[in-house]
Design a protein around this motif. Structure first.
Motif, PDB file in Angstrom:
ATOM      1  N   ALA A  48       0.827  -1.207   0.000  1.00 53.58           N
ATOM      2  CA  ALA A  48       0.000   0.000   0.000  1.00 53.58           C
ATOM      3  C   ALA A  48       0.857   1.251   0.000  1.00 53.58           C
ATOM      4  O   ALA A  48       1.629   1.479   0.923  1.00 53.58           O
ATOM      5  N   ASP A  49       0.734   2.026  -1.072  1.00 57.50           N
ATOM      6  CA  ASP A  49       1.387   3.324  -1.190  1.00 57.50           C
ATOM      7  C   ASP A  49       2.876   3.252  -0.864  1.00 57.50           C
ATOM      8  O   ASP A  49       3.413   4.077  -0.156  1.00 57.50           O
ATOM      9  N   LEU A  77      -1.592  -1.079  -3.943  1.00 56.25           N
ATOM     10  CA  LEU A  77      -2.231   0.232  -3.991  1.00 56.25           C
ATOM     11  C   LEU A  77      -1.174   1.275  -4.313  1.00 56.25           C
ATOM     12  O   LEU A  77      -0.173   1.385  -3.602  1.00 56.25           O
ATOM     13  N   ILE A  78      -1.372   1.996  -5.419  1.00 54.54           N
ATOM     14  CA  ILE A  78      -0.394   2.972  -5.879  1.00 54.54           C
ATOM     15  C   ILE A  78      -1.053   4.339  -5.966  1.00 54.54           C
ATOM     16  O   ILE A  78      -2.096   4.497  -6.607  1.00 54.54           O
ATOM     17  N   ARG A  79      -0.466   5.317  -5.326  1.00 49.02           N
ATOM     18  CA  ARG A  79      -0.956   6.692  -5.432  1.00 49.02           C
ATOM     19  C   ARG A  79      -0.532   7.242  -6.790  1.00 49.02           C
ATOM     20  O   ARG A  79       0.620   7.131  -7.188  1.00 49.02           O
ATOM     21  N   ARG A  81       0.676   9.877  -8.803  1.00 52.32           N
ATOM     22  CA  ARG A  81       1.332  11.175  -8.707  1.00 52.32           C
ATOM     23  C   ARG A  81       1.511  11.788 -10.093  1.00 52.32           C
ATOM     24  O   ARG A  81       1.365  12.981 -10.274  1.00 52.32           O
ATOM     25  N   ASP A 104      -9.467   2.083 -10.536  1.00 44.80           N
ATOM     26  CA  ASP A 104      -9.241   3.468 -10.130  1.00 44.80           C
ATOM     27  C   ASP A 104     -10.006   3.697  -8.834  1.00 44.80           C
ATOM     28  O   ASP A 104     -11.194   3.420  -8.749  1.00 44.80           O
ATOM     29  N   SER A 107      -9.757   8.702  -3.343  1.00 49.43           N
ATOM     30  CA  SER A 107      -9.574   8.765  -1.895  1.00 49.43           C
ATOM     31  C   SER A 107     -10.799   9.422  -1.271  1.00 49.43           C
ATOM     32  O   SER A 107     -11.542  10.142  -1.931  1.00 49.43           O
ATOM     33  N   SER A 112      -6.444  12.972  -3.851  1.00 51.09           N
ATOM     34  CA  SER A 112      -5.555  12.255  -4.757  1.00 51.09           C
ATOM     35  C   SER A 112      -6.256  11.006  -5.266  1.00 51.09           C
ATOM     36  O   SER A 112      -7.200  10.517  -4.662  1.00 51.09           O
ATOM     37  N   ASN A 113      -5.763  10.497  -6.367  1.00 54.30           N
ATOM     38  CA  ASN A 113      -6.276   9.246  -6.914  1.00 54.30           C
ATOM     39  C   ASN A 113      -5.315   8.124  -6.580  1.00 54.30           C
ATOM     40  O   ASN A 113      -4.110   8.329  -6.480  1.00 54.30           O
ATOM     41  N   HIS A 114      -5.864   6.948  -6.440  1.00 54.59           N
ATOM     42  CA  HIS A 114      -5.078   5.752  -6.225  1.00 54.59           C
ATOM     43  C   HIS A 114      -5.519   4.699  -7.226  1.00 54.59           C
ATOM     44  O   HIS A 114      -6.665   4.679  -7.660  1.00 54.59           O
TER      45      HIS A 114
END
Length: 123
Positions: A48-49, A77-79, A81, A104, A107, A112-114
């Motif tokens: 996660a992140d 889970l990838i933020r 950027r 997709d 949050s 932000s999108n993850h």
């Protein structure tokens, strides 16, 4: 997260499973770098992140591939950027894992999108 794993150990063991506590693992695109005791060791990997730079994702994906058992699953889970780099992450995931799926995820605070990358190791 570690507290949650510790609380659930007994239930997992009672069901015939086992819980591996987190340990240090160096990421690499060279899967031979992974120590023999870690190769094919896990049924499930959760991440996660943990990718600060999109260029780290290749090493992360290779490391996950090396440590999963055949049939093992990973949830990453990838933020997001830099949205333009997501296509490269998916190409890498699809090259390593036959059925990479991306969802997709917005949050809660919409700041932000993850992306949730779900993969299964087939070989």
């Amino acid at each position: 997260m570690i507290d949650n794993l510790e609380r659930n150990q007994d239930a997992v063991k009672h069901a015939g499973g086992k819980v591996e506590m987190p340990r240090t693992l160096e990421w690499s695109t060279d899967e031979n770098v992974i120590t023999p005791n870690m190769r094919g060791a896990f049924d499930v990997v959760l991440a996660a992140d943990c990718v600060a730079d999109i260029y780290d994702s290749s090493a992360l994906l290779h490391t996950i591939h090396a440590t999963l058992k055949p049939g093992g699953r990973a949830y990453i889970l990838i933020r997001v950027r830099i949205p333009e780099h997501i296509e490269g992450v998916m190409e890498e995931a699809s090259a390593l894992f036959a059925d990479a799926v991306v969802e997709d995820i917005k949050s809660v605070n919409r700041s932000s999108n993850h992306l949730l990358v779900k993969v299964v190791r087939t070989t």
